[in-house]
Enzyme design. Sequence first.
Site, short mmCIF file in Angstrom:
data_model
loop_
_atom_site.label_atom_id
_atom_site.label_comp_id
_atom_site.label_asym_id
_atom_site.label_seq_id
_atom_site.Cartn_x
_atom_site.Cartn_y
_atom_site.Cartn_z
N HIS A 18 0.84 -1.21 0.00
CA HIS A 18 0.00 0.00 0.00
C HIS A 18 0.87 1.25 0.00
CE1 HIS A 18 -3.67 2.34 1.13
NE2 HIS A 18 -2.76 3.14 1.66
N GLU A 19 1.81 1.31 0.93
CA GLU A 19 2.65 2.50 1.02
C GLU A 19 3.62 2.60 -0.16
OE1 GLU A 19 1.84 4.70 3.01
OE2 GLU A 19 0.51 3.51 4.27
N HIS A 22 1.94 4.53 -2.89
CA HIS A 22 2.06 5.98 -2.67
C HIS A 22 3.47 6.46 -3.05
CE1 HIS A 22 -1.81 6.29 -0.83
NE2 HIS A 22 -1.49 5.65 0.28
#
Length: 418
Positions: A18-19, A22
Amino acid sequence: MNTLLSVIVIFGLLVFIHEWGHLYFAKRAGILCREFAIGFGPKIFSFKRNETVYTIRLLPLGGFVRMAGEDPEMIDIKPGYEIGLVFNAARKVSKIIINNKSKHPEALVVQVEKIDLERELIIEAYNDEGERMQYKIDNQAILVQDEQETQIAPWNRQFGSKTVGQRALAIFAGPMMNFLLAVVILIAFALFQGMPVDEAQIGDVTPDSAAIEAGLQEGDQVIAIDGQPIDTWDEMTSIIQQHPNESIVFEVERRGQSLTIPVTPSERVGQFGDPEGFVGIARPTEFSLMGSIMFGFTQTYMFMTMIFEVLGMIVTGNFSLDYVAGPVGIYNYTGEAAAMGIFVLMQWAAALSVNLGIINLLPIPAMDGGRLIFIGLEAVRGKPMDPQKEGLVHFIGFALLMLLMIVVTWNDINKFFM
């Protein structure tokens, strides 16, 4: 121990991917990413690569990517300050020493008259001879305060300088990567375990189950149950689930012979807390590359629809805390999945990944969805929202999320330990 290891691996993977979404798209947009963190709280491990510090923190409750410009810069240099300047080969300022200048004898000490670290990248200052000089700052210059180094963030490296599309993609990329991870996990599951097919056929049979006791065997083709013709797996399991502890009659075809077998399904708690029947049989499977790829996407979509059904209950008022789980509940469910084997654990990890992606996209302040709402409002208004007001909204949203987490965790404790 297996449960703890499974939780660490699964949550570490879900948060990391997820990170990373980003981070990757933020860097593609040219945003300076100061830190990539797994967990919150004190650092327990860190290293720096290029411009980004990668850290593992004590509390494994998520993660974050700290992008330049999202928060006010912590170091503020005002006129009248004495600072030390270190120059690179191009005679640009490469380091600005805020304090402890005696530890940097190579630095030129000046008194600041004017400094711009964002747009002009210049320092106007008086040297030790009283002359007013102008110095150009390298766009990757380092600020040194208390011997801690922080790279400056010129305006073109800050989050707010990028287009609406670039910022929206950098935010949306986190949940998007969770959806893609679920697809990849489910494709791998289908390639190794086999792709479930929608046939009314008996796959693996669980030992000591109702199916074994009744005499059902792997490969049996179910023709009808209680006289009702059966064509698909879903039709068969639907009837089984409707008859816990009630005898039902299977008509099966086995190696060219027709057999009639009475079966009494056992009882278990269903998805929404209601009793349902089960006999201990697995879905039949087949191995196919293209089929596995399709399975990855269709199963991910199915997980999405299930989660949206639960969210729909919130809107209609039929919601119960029994439908959600916090850290304690997820820990216990992960342990149960791990006990059932790696393939069940893979499906559970995929479902969690989809859940994480969807929850993050909800229009809740402090979540990715809340941030996307503010970016969307900026696109409509033609100008950004007041940063202080937006920050206050996100702070309140975060506080409410923490309150909800406490309530859900207490509910988990009541369910599992009381």
